[in-house]
Design a protein around this motif. Structure first.
Motif, mmCIF file in Angstrom:
data_model
loop_
_atom_site.group_PDB
_atom_site.id
_atom_site.type_symbol
_atom_site.label_atom_id
_atom_site.label_comp_id
_atom_site.label_asym_id
_atom_site.label_seq_id
_atom_site.Cartn_x
_atom_site.Cartn_y
_atom_site.Cartn_z
ATOM 1 N N MET A 4 -5.706 -10.119 8.802
ATOM 2 C CA MET A 4 -6.094 -10.182 7.404
ATOM 3 C C MET A 4 -7.606 -10.294 7.312
ATOM 4 O O MET A 4 -8.243 -10.950 8.141
ATOM 5 N N ARG A 54 -10.605 -11.011 4.115
ATOM 6 C CA ARG A 54 -10.691 -11.478 2.728
ATOM 7 C C ARG A 54 -12.140 -11.621 2.297
ATOM 8 O O ARG A 54 -13.052 -11.793 3.109
ATOM 9 N N SER A 86 1.692 -3.173 5.136
ATOM 10 C CA SER A 86 0.409 -3.731 4.701
ATOM 11 C C SER A 86 0.400 -3.899 3.188
ATOM 12 O O SER A 86 1.017 -3.128 2.465
ATOM 13 N N TYR A 87 -0.308 -4.915 2.727
ATOM 14 C CA TYR A 87 -0.397 -5.140 1.285
ATOM 15 C C TYR A 87 -1.711 -5.807 0.920
ATOM 16 O O TYR A 87 -2.377 -6.438 1.745
ATOM 17 N N LEU A 88 -2.076 -5.630 -0.339
ATOM 18 C CA LEU A 88 -3.283 -6.226 -0.898
ATOM 19 C C LEU A 88 -2.881 -7.431 -1.725
ATOM 20 O O LEU A 88 -1.958 -7.349 -2.541
ATOM 21 N N VAL A 98 -9.680 -11.758 -2.766
ATOM 22 C CA VAL A 98 -8.941 -10.523 -2.533
ATOM 23 C C VAL A 98 -8.730 -10.427 -1.023
ATOM 24 O O VAL A 98 -9.686 -10.574 -0.256
ATOM 25 N N GLU A 99 -7.480 -10.187 -0.603
ATOM 26 C CA GLU A 99 -7.146 -10.146 0.824
ATOM 27 C C GLU A 99 -6.417 -8.852 1.169
ATOM 28 O O GLU A 99 -5.506 -8.437 0.441
ATOM 29 N N TYR A 100 -6.833 -8.241 2.265
ATOM 30 C CA TYR A 100 -6.114 -7.088 2.803
ATOM 31 C C TYR A 100 -5.297 -7.576 3.999
ATOM 32 O O TYR A 100 -5.851 -8.051 4.983
ATOM 33 N N ASN A 101 -3.973 -7.490 3.897
ATOM 34 C CA ASN A 101 -3.069 -7.929 4.952
ATOM 35 C C ASN A 101 -2.601 -6.714 5.746
ATOM 36 O O ASN A 101 -1.895 -5.848 5.203
ATOM 37 N N ALA A 102 -2.996 -6.624 7.007
ATOM 38 C CA ALA A 102 -2.674 -5.478 7.859
ATOM 39 C C ALA A 102 -1.501 -5.830 8.757
ATOM 40 O O ALA A 102 -1.669 -6.373 9.847
ATOM 41 N N LEU A 130 0.809 -1.210 0.000
ATOM 42 C CA LEU A 130 0.000 0.000 0.000
ATOM 43 C C LEU A 130 0.844 1.262 0.000
ATOM 44 O O LEU A 130 0.319 2.355 -0.196
#
Length: 197
Positions: A144, A146, A182-184, A158-162, A36
């Motif tokens: 995470m 999803r 963080s990444y998508l 689709v996953e949002y990794n915090a 991000l």
């Protein structure tokens, strides 16, 4: 009494075979990881997730993932890109699948540890001189969320990794350098096992 028990067992057996529900499955996925941070470059990710179905709608799992990306850093409103490194994660997951048809949407969450790879040496200009800053490996606790769809054994998500941000100081100065972790993740894969669905 024995006949009643026999009939109940036979009915339970037919019910189980009709649903074709098998609790254990393993998901294998590949995809695209996009940090991000605006200075970071996207890369590829690989994931393995053994899962155990508590029911036909709810799975518990353990996601093991490696995302290979270039880390970005921010300092005094400026950005710079570091070397390519791997983000590894080890998360306990829970997924809820909606419906009973052949195509089923799902939502999930996960918590666990992210092992953040080093960014190598990043050259930063603080306005007067160039400085080398090295972000070393680090382990962070994160989460995470999803959303996705499952069609037969095919899975897309689709996953949002915090993962928490890493911070360093620029030498002996008061300048703070941050690296957004963080990444998508956008991934496709398939489940091995788990019955028809």
């Amino acid at each position: 009494m024995k006949r009643i028990l026999f009939v109940l067992f036979v009915l339970a057996g037919f019910s189980a075979s009709a649903q074709e529900f098998k609790p254990f499955k393993v998901n294998l996925s590949v995809g695209y990881a996009k940090p991000l941070n605006s200075a970071a470059s996207g890369g590829v990710l690989f994931a393995v997730e053994p899962k155990y179905g508590l029911s036909d709608n709810f799975d518990l799992g353990l996601r093991l993932e490696a995302a290979v990306v270039a880390r970005g850093v921010v300092y005094n409103g400026n950005t710079a890109t570091g070397d390519v490194g791997a983000f590894s994660s080890y998360l306990l997951t829970g997924n809820y699948l909606f419906g009973t048809g052949g195509i089923r949407p799902f939502l999930g969450v996960g918590v666990g540890f992210y092992s953040i790879g080093s960014a190598g040496t990043v050259v930063i200009n603080d306005g007067q001189t160039n400085s080398n800053v090295t972000f070393v490996n680090d382990t962070k606790f994160g989460g995470m969320v999803r959303g996705g769809i499952k069609a037969g054994h095919f899975v897309a998500a689709v996953e949002y990794n915090a993962a928490p941000t890493t911070q360093n100081r620029l030498g002996n100065t008061t300048t703070t350098i941050t690296s957004e972790n963080s990444y998508l993740g956008i991934k496709v894969g398939f489940d091995i096992g788990g019955g028809r669905r």
